[in-house]
Design a protein around this motif. Sequence first.
Motif, short mmCIF file in Angstrom:
data_model
loop_
_atom_site.label_atom_id
_atom_site.label_comp_id
_atom_site.label_asym_id
_atom_site.label_seq_id
_atom_site.Cartn_x
_atom_site.Cartn_y
_atom_site.Cartn_z
N ARG A 89 -5.05 33.14 17.40
CA ARG A 89 -5.47 32.13 18.41
C ARG A 89 -4.43 32.11 19.66
O ARG A 89 -5.19 32.00 20.65
CB ARG A 89 -5.52 30.99 17.79
N ARG A 125 2.80 17.78 17.42
CA ARG A 125 1.36 17.36 16.83
C ARG A 125 1.18 16.02 17.47
O ARG A 125 2.14 15.10 17.51
CB ARG A 125 1.80 16.97 15.49
N ASP A 128 -4.84 12.20 17.75
CA ASP A 128 -6.04 12.02 18.63
C ASP A 128 -7.30 11.52 17.81
O ASP A 128 -7.58 11.69 16.60
CB ASP A 128 -6.23 13.34 19.26
N GLY A 131 -9.37 13.97 16.03
CA GLY A 131 -8.68 14.89 15.15
C GLY A 131 -7.35 15.40 15.84
O GLY A 131 -7.16 15.45 17.38
N ASP A 132 -6.26 15.38 15.32
CA ASP A 132 -5.08 15.47 15.89
C ASP A 132 -5.04 17.03 16.60
O ASP A 132 -5.87 17.81 16.26
CB ASP A 132 -3.75 15.79 14.77
N ARG A 133 -4.11 17.08 17.55
CA ARG A 133 -4.08 18.11 18.64
C ARG A 133 -2.57 18.90 18.43
O ARG A 133 -1.78 18.01 18.10
CB ARG A 133 -4.27 17.66 19.92
N VAL A 134 -2.74 20.04 18.81
CA VAL A 134 -1.51 20.88 18.84
C VAL A 134 -1.12 20.96 20.38
O VAL A 134 -1.97 21.56 21.03
CB VAL A 134 -1.35 21.97 18.10
N VAL A 135 0.05 20.53 20.85
CA VAL A 135 0.45 20.69 22.37
C VAL A 135 1.61 21.65 22.21
O VAL A 135 2.72 21.56 21.73
CB VAL A 135 0.81 19.30 22.94
#
Length: 147
Positions: A89, A125, A128, A131-135
């Motif tokens: 990804r 992490r 949100d 749904g949780d986000r990855v930054v």
Amino acid sequence: MVTKQEAAAAVRHAKVVTGVTWEQLAQAVGRPLVWTTAALLGQHPMSKDEAATAAALLELGDDVALAFQLQPTRGALEAAVPVDPTIYRLYEVIQVYGPAIKELIHEQCGDGIMSAVNFRLDVKRVPDPAGDRVVITLDGKYLPYQW
């Protein structure tokens, strides 16, 4: 002699056996979380003290601690196009957004590149409602081309 790849496999195994987290390793070594994780996975050399600290916490031997100190072959993946879904990804993100990132670097900074040597990286992490986000933050020094 233990290779960096063998040491990385030993680290992954020891983390499961001991329950030690990457955060605990980074705190013990006294280095940033992402740097420590990358180092223990074979991408950076550690100092003798850093290597000894990590090996002790993971209950690994002196041969593995020595491997932590070796110079790495950086960026070596098992395949040209990564097959692990998480790594793929990131590869896909660069395929889709790489040209735009390049254009924006040139427009905002000039003809140059972002350093991967003078570089910082952070992963967080973030909660949100959808749904949780990855930054992921990539923070590299701008290096102008010099002709």
